[in-house]
Structures are given as C-alpha cells and as structure tokens.
Motif scaffolding. Structure first.
Motif, PDB file in Angstrom:
ATOM      1  N   THR A 177       0.822  -1.212   0.000  1.00 55.23           N
ATOM      2  CA  THR A 177       0.000   0.000   0.000  1.00 55.23           C
ATOM      3  C   THR A 177       0.851   1.255   0.000  1.00 55.23           C
ATOM      4  O   THR A 177       0.485   2.271  -0.570  1.00 55.23           O
ATOM      5  N   TYR A 178       1.993   1.203   0.655  1.00 57.57           N
ATOM      6  CA  TYR A 178       2.899   2.342   0.781  1.00 57.57           C
ATOM      7  C   TYR A 178       4.303   1.813   0.989  1.00 57.57           C
ATOM      8  O   TYR A 178       4.509   0.615   1.135  1.00 57.57           O
ATOM      9  N   LYS A 225       5.845   5.740  -2.754  1.00 54.29           N
ATOM     10  CA  LYS A 225       4.557   5.933  -2.087  1.00 54.29           C
ATOM     11  C   LYS A 225       4.900   6.056  -0.604  1.00 54.29           C
ATOM     12  O   LYS A 225       5.227   5.077   0.049  1.00 54.29           O
ATOM     13  N   ILE A 242       4.985   6.431   3.399  1.00 54.52           N
ATOM     14  CA  ILE A 242       4.259   5.827   4.506  1.00 54.52           C
ATOM     15  C   ILE A 242       3.429   6.907   5.198  1.00 54.52           C
ATOM     16  O   ILE A 242       3.973   7.943   5.591  1.00 54.52           O
ATOM     17  N   ASP A 260      -2.881  10.726  -2.030  1.00 57.15           N
ATOM     18  CA  ASP A 260      -4.006   9.949  -1.521  1.00 57.15           C
ATOM     19  C   ASP A 260      -4.471  10.526  -0.196  1.00 57.15           C
ATOM     20  O   ASP A 260      -3.767  11.309   0.443  1.00 57.15           O
ATOM     21  N   CYS A 320      -6.443   9.539   3.678  1.00 57.24           N
ATOM     22  CA  CYS A 320      -6.702   8.449   4.623  1.00 57.24           C
ATOM     23  C   CYS A 320      -7.745   8.907   5.634  1.00 57.24           C
ATOM     24  O   CYS A 320      -7.835  10.081   5.957  1.00 57.24           O
TER      25      CYS A 320
END
Length: 162
Positions: A76-77, A113, A115, A142, A144
């Motif tokens: 994901t990261y 990407k 964290i 992105d 969160c």
C-alpha cells in the motif's frame, strides 16, 4: 560526506531484513519479507539494504519495472525505512547514496509511495524533506481516514455531522 554501501536484497538477507524492520522507526508489518514474498510472482523485487560499514541502517522495499524503481507496488505504501536514532543529516546522506546507486545501475526514476505518518512509531518526515531537496515531482496524493480505537467516539459528534 560519508558514503553508505547499498546492495540489492537477496534471500540470504531475510533474517537481517526482518530484524531491522522489527526495530525501525517507520516500519509496519507490510515490510516483513514474508508479506512481501507473497507477491514475488507478480513483481520483480529490487529491494535495497543500506549499510554504514557492516551495520544495516536503512532498507528500501522496492520492485522494478523496466528502468523504474517503485517503492514496492505490491504494498500500500513504502519508502525509505530507517532506524529511530538516525538524524536528518544522516538520512539525507543515505537517501543520496540510494540515488547514486540507482543512477549507477542505469535506473531512470524512483517512484515512492510515502508511509502515512500515523503508522510511524515516531513522527518522521525526513524522506519528504529529502524529496523536496531533490525537487521530486508529486504525481499523486491519496487521503486516509483514521479512527483511533483507544479514544471514545461521542455520539453527539456523529449527530452534528448530519
């Protein structure tokens, strides 16, 4: 300026990698080799280990597509993962050593990407600062949503949002 030794991950590095991840400032379970190996049939691994003499000081979970190194696309990261005792100046030197290594190995680009900061054991934005210094290009952002389970959620906050 100090030079750091950068090498590509090999199976022999498994224990050393996982031990480092368990103690790193900004690592999560996603960077454990067992989790990363789950994707090995879909991604060509290009993870890096960075040493100060014989001591592992940082890792970069990564894969490669052509001449582009990605902070692992099966995760994901990602990004540079390092020890909590390292200072900003050292992390900048480590990041520079990674870029030199990639350049020497004919890589055209590094795509990271980052964290999300709420996953870190300690607040850290050293990599973001390094990216600013090298005038990195932001190609995506992105968002969160996080719920801290230790805090009580008050029902009147939900009603106010209606």
């Amino acid at each position: 300026m100090k030079n750091y030794f950068v090498k590509q991950y090999k199976e022999d590095d498994y224990s050393n990698w996982n031990s480092f991840i368990a103690e790193a400032k900004n690592a999560t379970f996603l960077f454990h080799r067992d989790f990363m190996e789950y994707h090995k049939d879909r991604f060509e691994d290009f993870s890096l280990l960075i040493y100060d003499n014989r001591k592992l000081v940082a890792v970069l979970p990564a894969n490669i597509v052509g001449e582009v190194v990605h902070s692992h696309q099966g995760l994901t990261y990602g990004g540079l993962v390092y020890n909590e005792r390292l200072k900003l100046a050292t992390i900048l030197q480590i990041f520079k050593s990674v870029l030199i290594y990639l350049n020497e190995n004919k890589m055209e680009r590094l795509a990271l990407k980052i964290i999300p900061s709420f996953y870190n054991n300690y607040y850290s934005e050293e990599v973001e600062y390094a990216l600013f210094l090298v005038k990195a290009k932001l190609i995506r952002r992105d968002t969160c949503a996080v719920i801290e389970l230790q805090k009580k959620i008050l029902s009147n906050h939900c009603e106010q949002a209606k």
